[in-house]
Structure formats: C-alpha cells, structure tokens
Design a protein around this motif. Structure first.
Motif, PDB file in Angstrom:
ATOM      1  N   SER A   1      -7.253   1.962  -0.617  1.00  0.00           N
ATOM      2  CA  SER A   1      -6.192   2.294   0.333  1.00  0.00           C
ATOM      3  C   SER A   1      -5.295   3.408  -0.175  1.00  0.00           C
ATOM      4  N   TRP A   2      -5.291   3.651  -1.468  1.00  0.00           N
ATOM      5  CA  TRP A   2      -4.468   4.710  -2.045  1.00  0.00           C
ATOM      6  C   TRP A   2      -5.222   6.019  -2.188  1.00  0.00           C
TER       7      TRP A   2
ATOM      8  N   ARG B   1       0.781  -1.229   0.000  1.00  0.00           N
ATOM      9  CA  ARG B   1       0.000   0.000   0.000  1.00  0.00           C
ATOM     10  C   ARG B   1       0.815   1.281   0.000  1.00  0.00           C
TER      11      ARG B   1
ATOM     12  N   ARG C   1      -3.564  10.792   2.428  1.00  0.00           N
ATOM     13  CA  ARG C   1      -3.431   9.479   1.783  1.00  0.00           C
ATOM     14  C   ARG C   1      -2.516   8.553   2.574  1.00  0.00           C
ATOM     15  N   LEU C   2      -1.433   9.084   3.092  1.00  0.00           N
ATOM     16  CA  LEU C   2      -0.509   8.253   3.861  1.00  0.00           C
ATOM     17  C   LEU C   2      -1.182   7.731   5.125  1.00  0.00           C
TER      18      LEU C   2
ATOM     19  N   ALA D   1      -3.575   5.028   4.128  1.00  0.00           N
ATOM     20  CA  ALA D   1      -2.855   3.800   3.766  1.00  0.00           C
ATOM     21  C   ALA D   1      -2.373   3.064   5.005  1.00  0.00           C
TER      22      ALA D   1
ATOM     23  N   HIS E   1       0.998   5.671  -2.429  1.00  0.00           N
ATOM     24  CA  HIS E   1       0.039   6.559  -1.786  1.00  0.00           C
ATOM     25  C   HIS E   1       0.043   7.974  -2.367  1.00  0.00           C
TER      26      HIS E   1
END
Length: 320
Positions: A143-144, A20, A99-100, A103, A24
């Motif tokens: 997840s991204w 993942r 996003r991080l 993830a 990201h």
C-alpha cells in the motif's frame, strides 16, 4: 442494521487510512519502488490526456495509472525550486501523488473484506476479518508503493463479493456489478485474470439454480469483462509500431535457458521452489493471518463435505 453496518464500514476504512497514509511518502525521492512503471504511465497520461495511450506504456494494465492521472494532486510541484527541500519536493512530486492514490485505493480492502465475510458470517466476525485485512503487514507493504498490487487485492476482493451476490440473485443489476468487479481486477494487474476461475464457478452455479434467467445477466458480466480486458491491455499506437519493427517472437532454448524477445528464463529455476519461497515470505509477513486462513480453509472444506449442515451460500462461497 443498515446504520450499524455503515458505521462498521466507516470505522474499518478509517483504520485502514490511519495505518497507510502516514507512510506514503517514506524514502522519496532517494528510495523508490523496485519498478516505477505506474509513475511513468501517469506521466504519459498527464502529458497527452487521461484517455490517451500514446506515451502510457503497457507494462501494467492502465486502471491504476488512469485513476492517478485523473485525481488532482493535493500539492503542486515547486515551479522554481531553490532550496534543497524544494528540489526534493519537485523530484518526488509525481511519485508521492501516485503513492497517495494507491494508498487511498488500498484502504478499501478492509470494508471489501467485511462485505465478503458478511456473506456468511455475523457482523462481529466479519468486522474482525476487516480488521485483519486492514492490519495485514503484506498489504501494508504494498500500500505504500506506487504499484498496482495493493489495489489489485481490493479489486479481487470486490470481484468475489460480486460473485457471491450474483450466485444468490442473478439479476441484471447484479450482472453489471459482477462484470464491473471482475473488470476492475483484470484492468488493475495481470494476475487479475485469476478471477476467471470464481467467475466461471459463479456462472455455472447461477445457471444451475435459475436456468435461462441467468443467461442475459451473465452475458452482461462477460461483455463488461471483455471490454475491460481490451481497454486495459491494448497497447498504444507507438508501442504497436515499435513491436511491429521488432523481430518476430522466436523462442529458443540454449545454454540451459529459455529465450524470447529480451527475456531469459533459466530452466534450472523451474523446479517448483517458488511455492516454498512464497509460503516462507507469507509466513514472514503475516504468520497469524496465514494460520487463520489455513484453519478457515480446513473448516470450509469440512463444511463442503457436510452438504446438509452447510447453507447453500456457504457451499457456494467455498467453491468461489
């Protein structure tokens, strides 16, 4: 055995991270998600404080945005961007951060799936379930993205783990875990309210097995869930003021569409075709996982019919 389970959980988490985290920041700042509501929520929370709702909005429940706002970023945006790279970094800084965080939260699906499967499978089969969850293409896709859908899958899985644990032993501590798990699902995404179904089954099974001793722990879980719903969905004062000035809800059907506030729903699309499209999309993302899931559902239903052949935990998990 505890060490072995811990190593399996660690390996599954690392596998999920490896799949993942590298992607990201892909496409930013030019190509983002279909919506940026969580990024906007984080921006509002950072402007007035993590616990402030004034500029946080209410498109999504606030748990994902609150976590993202509370976690310090790995890199700060360039204060005085001059080069093209610096301008791009400044433009996508907050988006990359959200996003991080999403993830990282999403990596918990693999160990959560292992814990869920471990309730009624051996370690090897439970580890395989965790690997399939870590490599799920559908979950990887979400997840991204800076959206709460992937963390919602994690929260829902943990809620199911808590349901099974409470079914086996409805103590006060497990009641707290049950309430926290279901609360996380509800406060992450609107569809988290679907955990009310397994929660209701869990409470009924616990009451049938333990009687009055399960009432107080169940009440603790329900109280936590109510508090999470209130916290995650109560709009800010600014939003409440805007909605007070807006015209009252007046739903009407005209020109073949249902209209309420700014929403328009064409009635000709309400034909049940969405079920086929969702199934087609799921088959396109995860054909192997879908096939295995259908096979497992068939085996679970067969086990429910053979009451004497299936342990109580397996029958309870089937209902939950």
């Amino acid at each position: 055995r505890v060490l072995e389970s811990g190593l399996i959980l660690l390996a599954l988490t690392l596998l999920a991270c490896w799949l993942r985290l590298p992607a990201h920041d892909a496409g930013l700042p030019h190509r983002g998600e279909p919506d940026t509501f969580v990024v906007t929520q984080v921006e509002g929370l950072e402007a007035r404080g993590v616990l402030s709702r004034h500029d946080a909005g209410w498109k999504y429940p606030l748990l994902t945005a609150t976590i993202a706002a509370a976690v310090p970023p790995l890199h700060h945006a360039p204060a005085d961007p001059r080069t093209l790279e610096e301008h791009l970094a400044a433009a996508s800084h907050l988006h990359v951060h959200v996003r991080l965080v999403v993830a990282l939260l999403s990596t918990l699906l693999a160990p959560a799936t292992y814990l869920l499967a471990r309730s009624f499978l051996t370690r090897r089969w439970a580890a395989l379930a965790g690997i399939l969850a870590a490599a799920s293409l559908l979950h990887l896709c979400f997840s991204w993205q800076a959206r709460p859908h992937a963390p919602a899958a994690v929260a829902t899985t943990l809620a199911l783990v808590a349901c099974l644990r409470f079914t086996r032993d409805p103590r006060a501590g497990n009641g707290v875990l049950l309430g926290l798990g279901c609360s996380a699902a509800v406060a992450t995404l609107h569809t988290g309210f679907l955990v009310l179904a397994p929660l209701g089954v869990t409470l009924v099974l616990a009451l049938r097995a333990r009687g009055r001793r399960a009432i107080a722990p169940g009440a603790i879980a329900l109280a936590l869930l109510a508090a999470a719903a209130l916290w995650g969905y109560l709009p800010s004062e600014r939003v409440l003021a805007e909605r007070a000035e807006a015209p009252a809800l007046a739903a009407e059907v005209s020109d073949g569409a249902l209209r309420f506030w700014e929403h328009t729903v064409p009635l000709d699309v309400l034909d049940g075709g969405g079920f086929a499209r969702v199934a087609e999309a799921l088959w396109g993302y995860d054909p192997v996982l879908l096939a295995l899931g259908l096979a497992g559902l068939g085996l679970a239903l067969a086990g429910l019919r053979r009451r004497d052949a299936a342990p109580r935990e397996v029958r309870a998990s089937g209902w939950i």
